[in-house]
Design a protein around this motif. Structure first.
Motif, PDB file in Angstrom:
ATOM      1  N   PHE A 296      -4.594  -0.464  -5.543  1.00 39.98           N
ATOM      2  CA  PHE A 296      -4.562  -1.349  -4.382  1.00 39.98           C
ATOM      3  C   PHE A 296      -3.275  -1.163  -3.586  1.00 39.98           C
ATOM      4  N   LYS A 297      -2.137  -1.206  -4.264  1.00 35.74           N
ATOM      5  CA  LYS A 297      -0.845  -1.049  -3.591  1.00 35.74           C
ATOM      6  C   LYS A 297      -0.737   0.305  -2.902  1.00 35.74           C
ATOM      7  N   SER A 298      -1.182   1.342  -3.601  1.00 34.98           N
ATOM      8  CA  SER A 298      -1.117   2.693  -3.053  1.00 34.98           C
ATOM      9  C   SER A 298      -1.960   2.821  -1.784  1.00 34.98           C
ATOM     10  N   LYS A 299      -3.175   2.288  -1.833  1.00 41.01           N
ATOM     11  CA  LYS A 299      -4.084   2.380  -0.688  1.00 41.01           C
ATOM     12  C   LYS A 299      -3.556   1.592   0.500  1.00 41.01           C
ATOM     13  N   MET A 300      -3.081   0.369   0.273  1.00 38.63           N
ATOM     14  CA  MET A 300      -2.578  -0.455   1.368  1.00 38.63           C
ATOM     15  C   MET A 300      -1.319   0.156   1.984  1.00 38.63           C
ATOM     16  N   ASN A 301      -0.451   0.760   1.159  1.00 41.73           N
ATOM     17  CA  ASN A 301       0.756   1.406   1.684  1.00 41.73           C
ATOM     18  C   ASN A 301       0.412   2.600   2.571  1.00 41.73           C
ATOM     19  N   LYS A 302      -0.595   3.352   2.188  1.00 42.49           N
ATOM     20  CA  LYS A 302      -1.027   4.497   2.999  1.00 42.49           C
ATOM     21  C   LYS A 302      -1.553   4.049   4.358  1.00 42.49           C
ATOM     22  N   ILE A 303      -2.330   2.950   4.355  1.00 42.67           N
ATOM     23  CA  ILE A 303      -2.871   2.421   5.609  1.00 42.67           C
ATOM     24  C   ILE A 303      -1.734   1.905   6.495  1.00 42.67           C
ATOM     25  N   ARG A 304      -0.755   1.230   5.867  1.00 48.08           N
ATOM     26  CA  ARG A 304       0.378   0.692   6.633  1.00 48.08           C
ATOM     27  C   ARG A 304       1.191   1.814   7.266  1.00 48.08           C
ATOM     28  N   LYS A 305       1.409   2.907   6.528  1.00 50.62           N
ATOM     29  CA  LYS A 305       2.142   4.055   7.073  1.00 50.62           C
ATOM     30  C   LYS A 305       1.401   4.675   8.250  1.00 50.62           C
ATOM     31  N   LYS A 306       0.083   4.737   8.140  1.00 48.59           N
ATOM     32  CA  LYS A 306      -0.736   5.293   9.215  1.00 48.59           C
ATOM     33  C   LYS A 306      -0.599   4.453  10.485  1.00 48.59           C
ATOM     34  N   ILE A 307      -0.636   3.126  10.310  1.00 52.40           N
ATOM     35  CA  ILE A 307      -0.505   2.220  11.459  1.00 52.40           C
ATOM     36  C   ILE A 307       0.876   2.359  12.091  1.00 52.40           C
ATOM     37  N   LYS A 308       1.927   2.470  11.263  1.00 54.68           N
ATOM     38  CA  LYS A 308       3.290   2.611  11.775  1.00 54.68           C
ATOM     39  C   LYS A 308       3.470   3.898  12.572  1.00 54.68           C
ATOM     40  N   SER A 309       2.671   4.921  12.250  1.00 51.94           N
ATOM     41  CA  SER A 309       2.760   6.193  12.975  1.00 51.94           C
ATOM     42  C   SER A 309       2.014   6.151  14.299  1.00 51.94           C
ATOM     43  N   GLY A 310       1.379   4.986  14.587  1.00 55.20           N
ATOM     44  CA  GLY A 310       0.697   4.807  15.860  1.00 55.20           C
ATOM     45  C   GLY A 310      -0.790   5.101  15.837  1.00 55.20           C
ATOM     46  N   LYS A 311      -1.323   5.403  14.665  1.00 54.06           N
ATOM     47  CA  LYS A 311      -2.750   5.716  14.555  1.00 54.06           C
ATOM     48  C   LYS A 311      -3.564   4.462  14.240  1.00 54.06           C
ATOM     49  N   LEU A 312      -4.849   4.488  14.618  1.00 51.78           N
ATOM     50  CA  LEU A 312      -5.753   3.366  14.349  1.00 51.78           C
ATOM     51  C   LEU A 312      -6.448   3.559  13.007  1.00 51.78           C
ATOM     52  N   ILE A 313      -6.802   2.454  12.380  1.00 48.46           N
ATOM     53  CA  ILE A 313      -7.520   2.554  11.109  1.00 48.46           C
ATOM     54  C   ILE A 313      -8.973   2.973  11.375  1.00 48.46           C
ATOM     55  N   ASN A 314      -9.594   3.574  10.364  1.00 51.49           N
ATOM     56  CA  ASN A 314     -11.001   3.964  10.485  1.00 51.49           C
ATOM     57  C   ASN A 314     -11.890   3.021   9.676  1.00 51.49           C
ATOM     58  N   TYR A 315     -13.185   3.303   9.688  1.00 46.73           N
ATOM     59  CA  TYR A 315     -14.147   2.414   9.013  1.00 46.73           C
ATOM     60  C   TYR A 315     -13.879   2.329   7.518  1.00 46.73           C
ATOM     61  N   SER A 316     -13.600   3.471   6.896  1.00 50.27           N
ATOM     62  CA  SER A 316     -13.348   3.498   5.458  1.00 50.27           C
ATOM     63  C   SER A 316     -12.136   2.638   5.094  1.00 50.27           C
ATOM     64  N   GLU A 317     -11.103   2.704   5.905  1.00 50.87           N
ATOM     65  CA  GLU A 317      -9.889   1.915   5.650  1.00 50.87           C
ATOM     66  C   GLU A 317     -10.135   0.433   5.894  1.00 50.87           C
ATOM     67  N   TRP A 318     -10.924   0.112   6.908  1.00 46.88           N
ATOM     68  CA  TRP A 318     -11.287  -1.284   7.156  1.00 46.88           C
ATOM     69  C   TRP A 318     -12.053  -1.843   5.958  1.00 46.88           C
ATOM     70  N   CYS A 319     -12.966  -1.023   5.410  1.00 41.45           N
ATOM     71  CA  CYS A 319     -13.735  -1.437   4.227  1.00 41.45           C
ATOM     72  C   CYS A 319     -12.813  -1.656   3.021  1.00 41.45           C
ATOM     73  N   SER A 320     -11.795  -0.797   2.873  1.00 38.05           N
ATOM     74  CA  SER A 320     -10.848  -0.932   1.759  1.00 38.05           C
ATOM     75  C   SER A 320     -10.075  -2.242   1.852  1.00 38.05           C
ATOM     76  N   ILE A 321      -9.597  -2.574   3.048  1.00 36.85           N
ATOM     77  CA  ILE A 321      -8.864  -3.828   3.243  1.00 36.85           C
ATOM     78  C   ILE A 321      -9.764  -5.010   2.896  1.00 36.85           C
ATOM     79  N   ASN A 322     -10.999  -4.966   3.395  1.00 36.53           N
ATOM     80  CA  ASN A 322     -11.974  -6.027   3.120  1.00 36.53           C
ATOM     81  C   ASN A 322     -12.257  -6.154   1.631  1.00 36.53           C
ATOM     82  N   SER A 323     -12.478  -5.009   1.001  1.00 35.86           N
ATOM     83  CA  SER A 323     -12.839  -4.987  -0.411  1.00 35.86           C
ATOM     84  C   SER A 323     -11.728  -5.565  -1.282  1.00 35.86           C
TER      85      SER A 323
END
Length: 364
Positions: A296-323
């Protein structure tokens, strides 16, 4: 005293094959099988002329010329375990298996005891979790020790003849038995049912059903929980559980041709907690399992780094946050939620509003 659900149903069922072959049942099977897969090329092909393809499948079933297609296989790493996954074509196989399950699922579920979980509507991870929590909170003395076991290489070890005989005891419809036999024997050898196959999930649960009834009705075990082949039994003394483990070992070998995995344990519940279905349950609180928490921590950190780089999350990442948000709701997780979920909430909500809302999926 056992509930009605825990009394083994000996009734045999017939006249089911005709229901499976019914065109309305096949149409419903096609509707269910394509959920979340409408963009697949093979699904689009069937949707271009559904009546033609479904009548063709109906003809295969009525004339008993249906044969399970060749499996596509691949390896998947599931929480550190390498598993061989079997995948069937959408047509005719996934539709055919849905058509079977729509008819036989209610009968199979009637045969399961109350505390059987996995691949049963309304009986998932969190139902099992809350049942264990209730047991240790309402009977501290009777749940002091835990026996935790699972079957060694469960799916690859399921014996074809034993499984087929179990189905014969429940169903007297010869055409249905022919179809179930065909699917069970669609993998080579005398043992093993394919992981990833719709029917396999129910067959895997059903294979253990007689054992469940033996535990409850002959051994009179009060606190028994099974999630597929992962078993937890709670009792007042460790001696009782050690003796029971020996008897289970004999039952596995003689009745199911299975082996208990070597990592079985008997331990005090209130010292270690019960590590089961992704959580560690203690008397007054619940935590995420350590491996689940790490992922969980690893996945959320990867998504946070992606957002900080200016990129938008995708469907798979949205599902991970929800899950993971759903996982945290069921345990003591305030700090985890504040540190890892809260910073992503705005981005998850934005994705929901722009890409998901109105398509039938829930926000949280």
């Amino acid at each position: 005293m056992h509930t009605k659900k825990e009394v083994q149903i000996m009734k045999r069922y017939g006249n089911l094959y005709e229901k499976i072959c019914d065109l309305d049942n096949l149409k419903l099977a096609h509707k269910n099988a394509q959920k979340g897969k409408g963009w697949y090329k093979e699904v689009k092909e069937i949707n271009a002329n559904p009546d033609y393809y479904l009548k063709k499948l109906q003809n295969m079933l009525i004339n008993k010329i249906y044969k399970t297609s060749e499996y596509e296989t691949f390896m998947k790493n599931d929480t550190g375990k390498e598993r061989k996954i079997y995948k069937l074509p959408y047509y005719p196989d996934r539709i055919a298996q849905w058509a079977i399950l729509q008819v036989i699922e209610p009968i199979l579920v009637k045969n399961f005891i109350t505390d059987t979980y996995s691949a049963i509507p309304g009986r998932g991870i969190h139902k099992a979790l809350h049942r264990i929590e209730k047991a240790i909170q309402t009977d501290v003395k009777g749940t002091q020790y835990c026996l935790k076991i699972d079957a060694k290489k469960y799916y690859p070890s399921i014996n074809h003849e034993i499984l087929k005989n179990k189905y014969r005891k429940l169903f007297k419809d010869k055409d249905l038995i022919w179809l179930l036999d065909e699917i069970i024997d669609s993998t080579p050898g005398d043992t093993g049912i394919p992981i990833g196959n719709y029917i396999s999930q129910y067959s895997g649960n059903f294979y253990f059903s007689s054992f469940d009834h033996w535990i409850k009705e002959e051994k009179h075990i009060k606190y028994y929980f099974r999630y597929m082949d992962d078993i937890v039994i709670l009792a007042e003394s460790k001696e009782e559980l050690h003796q029971l483990r020996k008897e289970i070992d004999v039952y596995f070998k003689t009745k199911l041709k299975l082996k208990i995995k070597e990592n079985w344990q008997v331990f005090p519940t209130f010292v270690r907690g019960i590590d089961y279905v992704g959580y560690r349950t203690f008397l007054n609180y619940k935590l995420l399992r350590k491996s689940t928490c790490k992922n969980f921590k690893s996945k959320m950190n990867k998504i946070r780094k992606k957002i900080k780089s200016g990129k938008l999350i995708n469907y798979s990442e949205w599902c991970s946050i929800n899950s993971y948000h759903g996982w945290l709701i069921h345990c003591d997780s305030y700090r985890l939620n504040e540190k890892y979920i809260k910073p992503l909430e705005f981005h998850a909500n934005q994705y929901y509003l722009l890409n998901v809302k109105g398509k039938g999926e829930k926000k949280w």
